[in-house]
Scaffold this motif. Structure first.
Motif, PDB file in Angstrom:
ATOM      1  N   UNK A   1       0.837  -1.192   0.000  1.00 12.27           N
ATOM      2  CA  UNK A   1       0.000   0.000   0.000  1.00 12.27           C
ATOM      3  C   UNK A   1       0.876   1.246   0.000  1.00 12.27           C
ATOM      4  N   UNK A   2       0.444   2.258  -0.698  1.00 15.04           N
ATOM      5  CA  UNK A   2       1.213   3.498  -0.800  1.00 15.04           C
ATOM      6  C   UNK A   2       1.252   4.220   0.542  1.00 15.04           C
ATOM      7  N   UNK A   3       2.419   4.803   0.823  1.00 10.09           N
ATOM      8  CA  UNK A   3       2.623   5.561   2.046  1.00 10.09           C
ATOM      9  C   UNK A   3       1.688   6.778   2.059  1.00 10.09           C
ATOM     10  N   UNK A   4       0.880   6.906   3.108  1.00  9.41           N
ATOM     11  CA  UNK A   4      -0.042   8.042   3.220  1.00  9.41           C
ATOM     12  C   UNK A   4       0.447   9.066   4.243  1.00  9.41           C
ATOM     13  N   UNK A   5       1.710   8.927   4.661  1.00  9.80           N
ATOM     14  CA  UNK A   5       2.304   9.909   5.565  1.00  9.80           C
ATOM     15  C   UNK A   5       2.768  11.122   4.768  1.00  9.80           C
ATOM     16  N   UNK A   6       2.945  12.260   5.434  1.00  7.47           N
ATOM     17  CA  UNK A   6       3.503  13.424   4.733  1.00  7.47           C
ATOM     18  C   UNK A   6       4.876  13.081   4.140  1.00  7.47           C
ATOM     19  N   UNK A   7       5.188  13.730   3.032  1.00  5.86           N
ATOM     20  CA  UNK A   7       6.476  13.538   2.371  1.00  5.86           C
ATOM     21  C   UNK A   7       7.128  14.905   2.216  1.00  5.86           C
ATOM     22  N   UNK A   8       8.390  14.989   2.634  1.00  4.23           N
ATOM     23  CA  UNK A   8       9.162  16.205   2.438  1.00  4.23           C
ATOM     24  C   UNK A   8      10.173  15.956   1.329  1.00  4.23           C
ATOM     25  N   UNK A   9      10.366  16.966   0.491  1.00  4.85           N
ATOM     26  CA  UNK A   9      11.321  16.886  -0.609  1.00  4.85           C
ATOM     27  C   UNK A   9      12.447  17.860  -0.316  1.00  4.85           C
TER      28      UNK A   9
ATOM     29  N   UNK B   1      17.881  15.051  -5.396  1.00  2.00           N
ATOM     30  CA  UNK B   1      16.572  15.111  -4.755  1.00  2.00           C
ATOM     31  C   UNK B   1      16.455  13.968  -3.757  1.00  2.00           C
ATOM     32  N   UNK B   2      16.012  14.297  -2.554  1.00  3.02           N
ATOM     33  CA  UNK B   2      15.770  13.296  -1.515  1.00  3.02           C
ATOM     34  C   UNK B   2      14.334  13.456  -1.039  1.00  3.02           C
ATOM     35  N   UNK B   3      13.581  12.354  -1.052  1.00  3.14           N
ATOM     36  CA  UNK B   3      12.243  12.334  -0.472  1.00  3.14           C
ATOM     37  C   UNK B   3      12.349  11.679   0.894  1.00  3.14           C
ATOM     38  N   UNK B   4      11.702  12.289   1.887  1.00  3.96           N
ATOM     39  CA  UNK B   4      11.795  11.782   3.249  1.00  3.96           C
ATOM     40  C   UNK B   4      10.460  11.917   3.955  1.00  3.96           C
ATOM     41  N   UNK B   5      10.200  10.988   4.848  1.00  5.58           N
ATOM     42  CA  UNK B   5       9.009  11.052   5.686  1.00  5.58           C
ATOM     43  C   UNK B   5       9.428  11.548   7.060  1.00  5.58           C
ATOM     44  N   UNK B   6       8.825  12.643   7.536  1.00  3.87           N
ATOM     45  CA  UNK B   6       9.195  13.149   8.865  1.00  3.87           C
ATOM     46  C   UNK B   6       8.854  12.116   9.942  1.00  3.87           C
ATOM     47  N   UNK B   7       9.745  11.984  10.904  1.00  6.12           N
ATOM     48  CA  UNK B   7       9.536  11.060  12.017  1.00  6.12           C
ATOM     49  C   UNK B   7       8.939  11.807  13.184  1.00  6.12           C
TER      50      UNK B   7
ATOM     51  N   UNK C   1      27.571  29.673  -1.592  1.00  6.54           N
ATOM     52  CA  UNK C   1      27.685  29.514  -3.045  1.00  6.54           C
ATOM     53  C   UNK C   1      26.382  29.971  -3.680  1.00  6.54           C
ATOM     54  N   UNK C   2      26.370  31.170  -4.251  1.00  9.02           N
ATOM     55  CA  UNK C   2      25.137  31.739  -4.799  1.00  9.02           C
ATOM     56  C   UNK C   2      24.553  30.904  -5.933  1.00  9.02           C
ATOM     57  N   UNK C   3      25.344  30.006  -6.513  1.00  9.78           N
ATOM     58  CA  UNK C   3      24.862  29.149  -7.594  1.00  9.78           C
ATOM     59  C   UNK C   3      24.207  27.861  -7.080  1.00  9.78           C
ATOM     60  N   UNK C   4      24.078  27.728  -5.775  1.00  8.91           N
ATOM     61  CA  UNK C   4      23.410  26.566  -5.200  1.00  8.91           C
ATOM     62  C   UNK C   4      22.050  26.988  -4.659  1.00  8.91           C
ATOM     63  N   UNK C   5      21.019  26.350  -5.191  1.00 11.83           N
ATOM     64  CA  UNK C   5      19.638  26.579  -4.768  1.00 11.83           C
ATOM     65  C   UNK C   5      19.173  25.328  -4.035  1.00 11.83           C
ATOM     66  N   UNK C   6      18.513  25.534  -2.902  1.00  9.64           N
ATOM     67  CA  UNK C   6      17.967  24.428  -2.129  1.00  9.64           C
ATOM     68  C   UNK C   6      16.458  24.610  -2.025  1.00  9.64           C
ATOM     69  N   UNK C   7      15.734  23.547  -2.301  1.00  7.21           N
ATOM     70  CA  UNK C   7      14.284  23.565  -2.195  1.00  7.21           C
ATOM     71  C   UNK C   7      13.861  22.655  -1.055  1.00  7.21           C
ATOM     72  N   UNK C   8      12.914  23.112  -0.266  1.00  3.92           N
ATOM     73  CA  UNK C   8      12.329  22.322   0.814  1.00  3.92           C
ATOM     74  C   UNK C   8      10.828  22.363   0.594  1.00  3.92           C
ATOM     75  N   UNK C   9      10.273  21.202   0.258  1.00  2.00           N
ATOM     76  CA  UNK C   9       8.865  21.110  -0.104  1.00  2.00           C
ATOM     77  C   UNK C   9       8.166  20.098   0.798  1.00  2.00           C
ATOM     78  N   UNK C  10       6.892  20.318   1.042  1.00  2.00           N
ATOM     79  CA  UNK C  10       6.109  19.376   1.825  1.00  2.00           C
ATOM     80  C   UNK C  10       4.820  19.033   1.113  1.00  2.00           C
ATOM     81  N   UNK C  11       4.480  17.747   1.139  1.00  2.00           N
ATOM     82  CA  UNK C  11       3.262  17.249   0.501  1.00  2.00           C
ATOM     83  C   UNK C  11       2.539  16.316   1.462  1.00  2.00           C
ATOM     84  N   UNK C  12       1.231  16.215   1.297  1.00  2.00           N
ATOM     85  CA  UNK C  12       0.426  15.416   2.222  1.00  2.00           C
ATOM     86  C   UNK C  12       0.742  13.928   2.146  1.00  2.00           C
ATOM     87  N   UNK C  13       1.165  13.456   0.961  1.00  2.00           N
ATOM     88  CA  UNK C  13       1.478  12.036   0.789  1.00  2.00           C
ATOM     89  C   UNK C  13       2.184  11.827  -0.554  1.00  2.00           C
TER      90      UNK C  13
END
Length: 101
Positions: A1-9, A93-99, A51-63
């Protein structure tokens, strides 16, 4: 079954020399579209202090379904994959589930 926990990118983009302003301008639209998505919790854009040429994105999704919907959205396909990725030297890119403790 697909993980229904929040996912952070966590995404780290190394932008090609001279292209960071172009990427940031495109990311403004990506941000504005992303936060309108039903499954989006947040979308934060950061620029490295060392390093101004490095961009970091922090995203959150419900699942995982919301992450897939984000990646399949037409604006993501056009702006991120079609226009931004060619301006990058590297993209991690790293997808992670918050603990919960």
């Amino acid at each position: 079954m697909e993980n229904q926990n929040p996912v952070h990118v966590f995404a780290t983009w190394k932008v090609k020399e001279g292209q960071v302003e172009n990427v940031l301008n495109l990311l403004k639209t990506v941000h504005d579209e992303s936060i309108r998505e039903e499954g989006n919790l947040f979308y934060k854009i950061h620029q490295s202090n060392s390093d101004v040429n490095t961009i970091l994105l922090f995203e959150g999704y419900t699942n995982e379904t919301a992450v897939a919907a984000h990646r399949n959205a037409s604006y993501f396909q056009d702006l991120v994959l079609g226009q931004i990725v060619p301006l990058l030297d590297n993209r991690e890119i790293v997808l992670a589930t918050p603990l919960e403790y």
